[in-house]
Structure formats: C-alpha cells, structure tokens
Scaffold this motif. Sequence first.
Motif, PDB file in Angstrom:
ATOM      1  N   GLU A   1      -4.679 -36.957 -60.151  1.00 12.43           N
ATOM      2  CA  GLU A   1      -4.513 -38.408 -60.060  1.00 12.43           C
ATOM      3  C   GLU A   1      -3.266 -38.761 -59.248  1.00 12.43           C
ATOM      4  OE1 GLU A   1      -4.459 -39.454 -64.153  1.00 12.43           O
ATOM      5  OE2 GLU A   1      -6.654 -39.474 -64.359  1.00 12.43           O
ATOM      6  N   GLU A   2      -2.237 -37.948 -59.376  1.00  9.24           N
ATOM      7  CA  GLU A   2      -0.993 -38.184 -58.646  1.00  9.24           C
ATOM      8  C   GLU A   2      -1.072 -37.698 -57.200  1.00  9.24           C
ATOM      9  OE1 GLU A   2       1.969 -37.670 -62.547  1.00  9.24           O
ATOM     10  OE2 GLU A   2       1.916 -36.151 -60.969  1.00  9.24           O
ATOM     11  N   ASN A   3      -1.850 -36.636 -56.989  1.00 10.08           N
ATOM     12  CA  ASN A   3      -1.929 -36.022 -55.657  1.00 10.08           C
ATOM     13  C   ASN A   3      -3.373 -35.595 -55.400  1.00 10.08           C
ATOM     14  OD1 ASN A   3      -1.525 -34.701 -53.241  1.00 10.08           O
ATOM     15  ND2 ASN A   3      -0.393 -32.985 -54.118  1.00 10.08           N
ATOM     16  N   PRO A   4      -4.268 -36.532 -55.092  1.00 11.39           N
ATOM     17  CA  PRO A   4      -5.686 -36.199 -54.907  1.00 11.39           C
ATOM     18  C   PRO A   4      -5.881 -35.154 -53.806  1.00 11.39           C
ATOM     19  CG  PRO A   4      -5.368 -38.572 -55.017  1.00 11.39           C
ATOM     20  CD  PRO A   4      -4.003 -37.968 -54.890  1.00 11.39           C
ATOM     21  N   MET A   5      -6.650 -34.111 -54.115  1.00 10.34           N
ATOM     22  CA  MET A   5      -6.967 -33.092 -53.115  1.00 10.34           C
ATOM     23  C   MET A   5      -8.301 -32.467 -53.498  1.00 10.34           C
ATOM     24  SD  MET A   5      -4.013 -30.303 -54.140  1.00 10.34           S
ATOM     25  CE  MET A   5      -4.479 -29.230 -52.793  1.00 10.34           C
ATOM     26  N   GLN A   6      -9.042 -32.051 -52.473  1.00 15.14           N
ATOM     27  CA  GLN A   6     -10.393 -31.562 -52.695  1.00 15.14           C
ATOM     28  C   GLN A   6     -10.451 -30.085 -53.061  1.00 15.14           C
ATOM     29  OE1 GLN A   6     -13.216 -33.478 -52.763  1.00 15.14           O
ATOM     30  NE2 GLN A   6     -11.745 -35.170 -52.653  1.00 15.14           N
ATOM     31  N   ASP A   7      -9.746 -29.276 -52.312  1.00 13.06           N
ATOM     32  CA  ASP A   7      -9.922 -27.821 -52.448  1.00 13.06           C
ATOM     33  C   ASP A   7      -8.714 -27.186 -53.125  1.00 13.06           C
ATOM     34  OD1 ASP A   7     -11.372 -25.492 -52.236  1.00 13.06           O
ATOM     35  OD2 ASP A   7     -10.677 -25.045 -50.210  1.00 13.06           O
ATOM     36  N   HIS A   8      -8.399 -27.631 -54.327  1.00 10.45           N
ATOM     37  CA  HIS A   8      -7.221 -27.120 -55.030  1.00 10.45           C
ATOM     38  C   HIS A   8      -7.479 -25.768 -55.675  1.00 10.45           C
ATOM     39  CE1 HIS A   8      -9.334 -28.432 -58.654  1.00 10.45           C
ATOM     40  NE2 HIS A   8      -9.520 -29.605 -58.049  1.00 10.45           N
ATOM     41  N   ARG A   9      -8.689 -25.535 -56.112  1.00 17.08           N
ATOM     42  CA  ARG A   9      -9.098 -24.312 -56.813  1.00 17.08           C
ATOM     43  C   ARG A   9      -8.166 -24.005 -57.994  1.00 17.08           C
ATOM     44  NH1 ARG A   9     -11.829 -20.498 -52.055  1.00 17.08           N
ATOM     45  NH2 ARG A   9     -12.311 -22.290 -50.705  1.00 17.08           N
ATOM     46  N   PHE A  10      -7.851 -25.030 -58.769  1.00 13.47           N
ATOM     47  CA  PHE A  10      -7.127 -24.821 -60.015  1.00 13.47           C
ATOM     48  C   PHE A  10      -7.887 -23.820 -60.870  1.00 13.47           C
ATOM     49  CE2 PHE A  10      -5.274 -29.379 -59.959  1.00 13.47           C
ATOM     50  CZ  PHE A  10      -4.140 -28.950 -59.307  1.00 13.47           C
ATOM     51  N   ARG A  11      -7.144 -22.940 -61.513  1.00 13.23           N
ATOM     52  CA  ARG A  11      -7.746 -21.919 -62.372  1.00 13.23           C
ATOM     53  C   ARG A  11      -7.186 -22.007 -63.790  1.00 13.23           C
ATOM     54  NH1 ARG A  11      -7.918 -16.312 -59.017  1.00 13.23           N
ATOM     55  NH2 ARG A  11      -7.665 -15.534 -61.136  1.00 13.23           N
ATOM     56  N   ILE A  12      -8.015 -21.705 -64.748  1.00 15.24           N
ATOM     57  CA  ILE A  12      -7.539 -21.415 -66.092  1.00 15.24           C
ATOM     58  C   ILE A  12      -7.833 -19.951 -66.361  1.00 15.24           C
ATOM     59  CG2 ILE A  12      -7.775 -21.839 -68.556  1.00 15.24           C
ATOM     60  CD1 ILE A  12      -8.328 -24.720 -68.013  1.00 15.24           C
ATOM     61  N   GLU A  13      -6.781 -19.201 -66.570  1.00  9.07           N
ATOM     62  CA  GLU A  13      -6.915 -17.763 -66.825  1.00  9.07           C
ATOM     63  C   GLU A  13      -7.291 -17.539 -68.286  1.00  9.07           C
ATOM     64  OE1 GLU A  13      -6.572 -15.920 -63.981  1.00  9.07           O
ATOM     65  OE2 GLU A  13      -6.196 -17.902 -63.130  1.00  9.07           O
ATOM     66  N   HIS A  14      -8.434 -16.946 -68.515  1.00 15.18           N
ATOM     67  CA  HIS A  14      -9.041 -16.599 -69.798  1.00 15.18           C
ATOM     68  C   HIS A  14     -10.016 -17.681 -70.267  1.00 15.18           C
ATOM     69  CE1 HIS A  14      -6.392 -13.272 -69.712  1.00 15.18           C
ATOM     70  NE2 HIS A  14      -5.302 -13.956 -70.034  1.00 15.18           N
ATOM     71  N   ALA A  15      -9.538 -18.921 -70.477  1.00 13.24           N
ATOM     72  CA  ALA A  15     -10.429 -19.988 -70.966  1.00 13.24           C
ATOM     73  C   ALA A  15     -11.286 -19.480 -72.119  1.00 13.24           C
ATOM     74  CB  ALA A  15     -11.305 -20.520 -69.826  1.00 13.24           C
ATOM     75  N   SER A  16     -10.647 -18.806 -73.056  1.00  9.25           N
ATOM     76  CA  SER A  16     -11.390 -18.058 -74.077  1.00  9.25           C
ATOM     77  C   SER A  16     -12.064 -18.933 -75.112  1.00  9.25           C
ATOM     78  CB  SER A  16     -10.448 -17.075 -74.781  1.00  9.25           C
ATOM     79  OG  SER A  16      -9.928 -16.129 -73.880  1.00  9.25           O
ATOM     80  N   VAL A  17     -11.381 -19.976 -75.581  1.00 10.34           N
ATOM     81  CA  VAL A  17     -11.937 -20.840 -76.624  1.00 10.34           C
ATOM     82  C   VAL A  17     -11.960 -22.271 -76.086  1.00 10.34           C
ATOM     83  CG1 VAL A  17     -11.842 -21.531 -79.046  1.00 10.34           C
ATOM     84  CG2 VAL A  17     -10.828 -19.344 -78.345  1.00 10.34           C
TER      85      VAL A  17
END
Length: 249
Positions: free
Chosen positions: A70-86
Amino acid sequence: LIDGALGSRGALLFEPYYDSPETSGLQLMREEKIHDVIKESLEKGFQVCIHAIGDKANHMVLNLYQRALEENPMQDHRFRIEHASVIHPKDLPRFKELNVIAAMQPVFIGEYGRWSEDRLGPERVKGVLILRQLLDTGVIVAGGTDNPASDDGNPLVNFYTAVTRKSPYGVSEEWYGQEKITREEALRILTLDAAYAAFEEDIKGSIEPGKLADIAVLTKDIMTIDEEEILATEVTMTILDGKIIYSKK
C-alpha cells in the motif's frame, strides 16, 4: 525471522498451545522493526523473505506485506514466507491476493505428522502444510528441503512426502491425505517454481535452450513408478552448468 519452531512451542499462535496452554509461542521481532526492514529492502531493490511458522506469525507477515504494498505499490515483488507451516483459514486467500510465495518444505511431514496435533489440537492441525489448498488457490509454492535443519536434505524424500503425505521418518500412514499434490505439481514446486521464487526462472528450473544445464539423472522414473519405489531411487549423475560433477561408479 518473526517466530520460532513449532516443535519447541516457539511458533507464534493466535491461541495457546493445545499441550501447553501457558504459552502461545514467541515473537522474535517487533512489527515496526520488520516494517522498516521491508521498506528499506524494497527501496534498495532487495527481495524480502520472512520466516513464519505459526498461524499468528503468518497473519502478521501478510499484514506487513500488505502495508508495504500500500505504501510502495509494485507488481513483481515476489515476497516470500519461509515455511508458512500453519495457516489460519481466513488468511489462505490472502497469499494469492497479495501474490505472496509460500516457500514450504514437504519433508516436514516427517516431523509435523508425529506431533503437531499434540501442539495444535484437532482443529488447528488441519492448517498445517496445506499444499493442496494453496495450489488450488493459485499460489506459487516454492519447495525446499530446509537442509541442514530438516530430517533429510534428500530432494527425493521431499518429492515423496509431497505426493504421499507419508514419511520414512515415522509417518507410515497418509497424514491429512487431502493435502497431497500430484507428481507433476511436486516436480514443479521443487524445480521451476523454486527458481521463480529466487528470480532465476530464466536460467534454472527446467531443461530448455539458453538455461544452465543443471540436471540430475535418476535410476528410476519417479513420475511413473510405484510411489513406494521413489525412496529407493538413486542419483546416478549430477550435471551442474553442463559439467558432470558426480557420477556413480
């Protein structure tokens, strides 16, 4: 690194641990600190990857990623969550909405299948390693081994656990088998989608002209053999950038 591990009851949960009601896990960084790291990383052109295992930890990271976009709109950020287990059911659709990559380790079934119901109880455990649900919502899942922290760095064990929801490490029966994925999907998350998650899909992840010739040659066709034969499959040759670096004698 927003929380700890589920086994040690360090993963950050919305509600207390089922087998230890005096704790809900650990929050290892303040949200504002993480926000500042994300903001500075984006300004300097770095990809952001955040470790989150518990349902509350994943919720917090999704909130932080949403705020950053929302503060810095960008298309190809590829944010990751490592594990995302639960993952809490209400947060499942947010991965796709925010285009967040779930960097998961199917091999964790060998651990989670043994004790995560003790930690989480019969309802929350349904949100553990929900590979099928994530893929069905269109989320990019990057498969990894978590080596050397996991039981085994062998990617064939990772492949096996993804398609069977079983593990050679004490999980002999299907564990929440509704979350199994197909062999084609398992191969993709461990190769091309893992490369995509690292901005390397143009050079890695598939065998195509113009890409690095990174190839493993196996003794069996893991796409067609009986699933129990997958664990007996061996690597006969490894090629890295077109050079043979391992060959079984």
